[in-house]
Design a protein around this motif. Structure first.
Motif, PDB file in Angstrom:
ATOM      1  N   VAL A 391       0.927  -1.398   0.020  1.00 54.81           N
ATOM      2  CA  VAL A 391      -0.081   0.053   0.085  1.00 54.81           C
ATOM      3  C   VAL A 391       0.983   1.149   0.007  1.00 54.81           C
ATOM      4  O   VAL A 391       0.802   2.049  -0.679  1.00 54.81           O
ATOM      5  CB  VAL A 391      -1.092  -0.094   1.148  1.00 54.81           C
ATOM      6  CG1 VAL A 391      -1.542   1.341   1.452  1.00 54.81           C
ATOM      7  CG2 VAL A 391      -2.138  -1.199   1.002  1.00 54.81           C
ATOM      8  N   PRO A 392       1.738   1.185   0.739  1.00 55.03           N
ATOM      9  CA  PRO A 392       2.497   2.691   0.902  1.00 55.03           C
ATOM     10  C   PRO A 392       3.480   2.760  -0.202  1.00 55.03           C
ATOM     11  O   PRO A 392       3.616   3.874  -0.816  1.00 55.03           O
ATOM     12  CB  PRO A 392       3.561   2.508   1.927  1.00 55.03           C
ATOM     13  CG  PRO A 392       3.371   1.435   2.932  1.00 55.03           C
ATOM     14  CD  PRO A 392       2.069   0.695   2.150  1.00 55.03           C
ATOM     15  N   VAL A 393       4.096   1.535  -0.899  1.00 49.07           N
ATOM     16  CA  VAL A 393       4.828   1.720  -2.057  1.00 49.07           C
ATOM     17  C   VAL A 393       4.171   2.117  -3.271  1.00 49.07           C
ATOM     18  O   VAL A 393       4.501   2.766  -4.015  1.00 49.07           O
ATOM     19  CB  VAL A 393       5.249   0.023  -2.424  1.00 49.07           C
ATOM     20  CG1 VAL A 393       5.740   0.145  -3.794  1.00 49.07           C
ATOM     21  CG2 VAL A 393       6.631  -0.328  -1.476  1.00 49.07           C
ATOM     22  N   THR A 394       2.669   1.477  -3.372  1.00 58.55           N
ATOM     23  CA  THR A 394       1.879   2.064  -4.523  1.00 58.55           C
ATOM     24  C   THR A 394       1.509   3.563  -4.358  1.00 58.55           C
ATOM     25  O   THR A 394       1.483   4.127  -5.164  1.00 58.55           O
ATOM     26  CB  THR A 394       0.651   1.090  -4.748  1.00 58.55           C
ATOM     27  OG1 THR A 394       1.004  -0.178  -4.746  1.00 58.55           O
ATOM     28  CG2 THR A 394      -0.140   1.341  -5.799  1.00 58.55           C
ATOM     29  N   VAL A 395       1.334   4.085  -3.313  1.00 55.45           N
ATOM     30  CA  VAL A 395       0.709   5.311  -3.071  1.00 55.45           C
ATOM     31  C   VAL A 395       1.761   6.030  -3.462  1.00 55.45           C
ATOM     32  O   VAL A 395       1.624   7.322  -4.071  1.00 55.45           O
ATOM     33  CB  VAL A 395       0.089   5.659  -1.638  1.00 55.45           C
ATOM     34  CG1 VAL A 395       0.169   7.139  -1.467  1.00 55.45           C
ATOM     35  CG2 VAL A 395      -1.116   4.858  -1.243  1.00 55.45           C
ATOM     36  N   LEU A 396       2.998   5.990  -2.971  1.00 53.56           N
ATOM     37  CA  LEU A 396       4.048   7.046  -3.211  1.00 53.56           C
ATOM     38  C   LEU A 396       4.636   6.664  -4.485  1.00 53.56           C
ATOM     39  O   LEU A 396       4.872   7.829  -5.011  1.00 53.56           O
ATOM     40  CB  LEU A 396       5.228   6.553  -2.111  1.00 53.56           C
ATOM     41  CG  LEU A 396       4.903   6.930  -0.607  1.00 53.56           C
ATOM     42  CD1 LEU A 396       6.280   6.412   0.226  1.00 53.56           C
ATOM     43  CD2 LEU A 396       4.975   8.353  -0.371  1.00 53.56           C
TER      44      LEU A 396
END
Length: 418
Positions: A391-396
């Motif tokens: 999730v954080p990888v994708t959002v960033l």
């Protein structure tokens, strides 16, 4: 009118199967769902036999087949095992080891497709890490995320990019120029996020296994490797200068199949025929709908390929679609039923649909392959475990890609005259 409703019904049922991964109560996977949907349309007369063949984008399937043959040549040379054991057994700290996994997975995926790289490298990497007494989970997730991120850089990095490139006639180097930087930033994001993950990545070096360990050495066959490298270079040249890419790509595949040592059956056994059939089935199902423009809610779909809010809408649709029906079915659908796409919109679609695949395990086939290959060796990666990183990888990554597409790339492209 009845056939129109049948087309809509088949489309909805097929894409519901794409989202669920199967039809409930039946042992049918996504490939079977797409094929059966296409068969129903042909048998019912909603799509005539010749029209069904016209809907299938054979140039895309031909190039994808060639990429699979090239990957099979690399696998037959022992290249993936050689790379994997080299990473897993290197006398380096865990942070450097993680960097090697991310960099290698990303670079290889850009040239050999993400699914192939993850399928070949995951078992070797897991076995080597277990011998070192390290937790393989963060490294497996890193490999999957890096393969997805790296594959976004090139037109041959993954199936959806290949489809987009064939649709828009996008060249290898212009595509790399447009998508390479956000892909590289995404690789850095993968590395940074996993360093902070609660999986015990540390800085201390771990002991390498004994020299006589069965997994310590990997045999690299130079002649098959040389042919694989030459074929890769030839394919890049084809995508750089040739107009009839499919014909030249098939010529490359044919040259690889002409071998004194590798049997044709061995090479073709490593081709993902299921993926090729999935493409064919989806082409027929979406082509049938696209041939009936009155059935398509154009007011909803038009902003995706252009307009002032096209980038934002496309990013949202890519994130939602890639993690439900999958990025390949999503791209097939969008290109089949929407209007003319600008090159900028196509680059955006490639970036957003690929980077969105890191969100959840189900977002990309590469993620599923990595998790399943690791599970076969006793390493379980749960849905939540992956999401904490994905999730954080994708959002960033999506934020970086959005900023690049909207703010940086347009003046950059104008400055260099592309």
């Amino acid at each position: 009118m009845e056939l129109d409703w049948l087309v809509i019904g088949v489309f909805v049922v097929v894409y519901l199967g794409m989202a669920l991964g199967r039809w409930p109560g039946l042992a049918i996977d996504r490939t079977g769902v797409a094929i059966i949907g296409a068969i129903v349309l042909v048998v019912s007369g909603a799509v005539h036999g010749q029209a069904a063949f016209r809907f299938i984008d054979f140039p895309t399937i031909a190039v994808l087949f060639t990429l699979m043959v090239i990957a099979a040549q690399f696998a037959a040379s022992g290249f993936f095992e050689w790379i994997g054991t080299g990473i897993a057994h290197g006398r380096v700290s865990q942070k450097v080891l993680l960097f090697h996994v991310v960099l290698t997975g990303g670079v290889l995926a850009a040239l050999l497709t993400n699914d192939v790289v993850v399928w070949a490298m995951t078992p070797v990497l897991v076995q080597g890490l277990l011998r070192r007494g390290l937790n393989p989970r963060p490294y497996v997730i890193a490999l999957a995320c890096a393969a997805n991120a790296g594959s976004a850089a090139t037109v041959i990095g993954n199936p959806q990019n290949l489809l987009i490139g064939e649709y828009g006639g996008l060249g290898f180097w212009p595509f790399l120029l447009a998508c390479g930087i956000p892909a590289a930033i995404s690789l850095m994001v993968v590395y940074g996020v996993i360093l902070k993950a609660p999986f015990g990545i540390g800085s201390a070096a771990a002991q390498t296994p004994a020299e006589d360990d069965a997994g310590r050495s990997a045999i690299l066959k130079r002649e098959p490797l040389a042919k694989a490298l030459a074929a890769t270079v030839a394919l890049v040249i084809v995508f750089s200068v040739a107009e009839d890419r499919a014909t030249w790509a098939l010529a490359i595949a044919g040259a690889l199949l002409l071998s004194r040592r590798l049997a044709t059956r061995q090479m073709l056994s490593m081709v993902d025929w299921h993926l090729l059939l999935l493409f064919a089935g989806l082409f027929v199902v979406t082509g049938a709908l696209g041939a009936r423009p009155a059935l398509i809610p154009g007011v909803v779909l038009a902003p995706l390929s252009g307009g002032p809010y096209g980038t934002e809408a496309l990013a949202a649709v890519a994130l939602a679609g890639s993690n439900t029906i999958g990025n390949v079915p999503l791209v097939v659908f969008l290109l089949s039923v929407t209007g003319d796409w600008t090159d900028m919109a196509l680059y955006s679609l490639a970036l957003f649909s690929t980077l969105s695949g890191n969100f959840l395990i189900v977002g990309s086939v590469a993620n599923i392959i990595a998790v399943e290959r690791a599970r076969a060796l006793g390493v379980t990666i749960g849905f939540v475990d992956y999401a904490k990183i994905g999730v954080p990888v994708t959002v960033l990554s999506l934020l970086a890609a959005y900023a690049w597409i909207r703010l940086v790339y347009p003046p950059f492209a104008a400055m260099i005259g592309t």
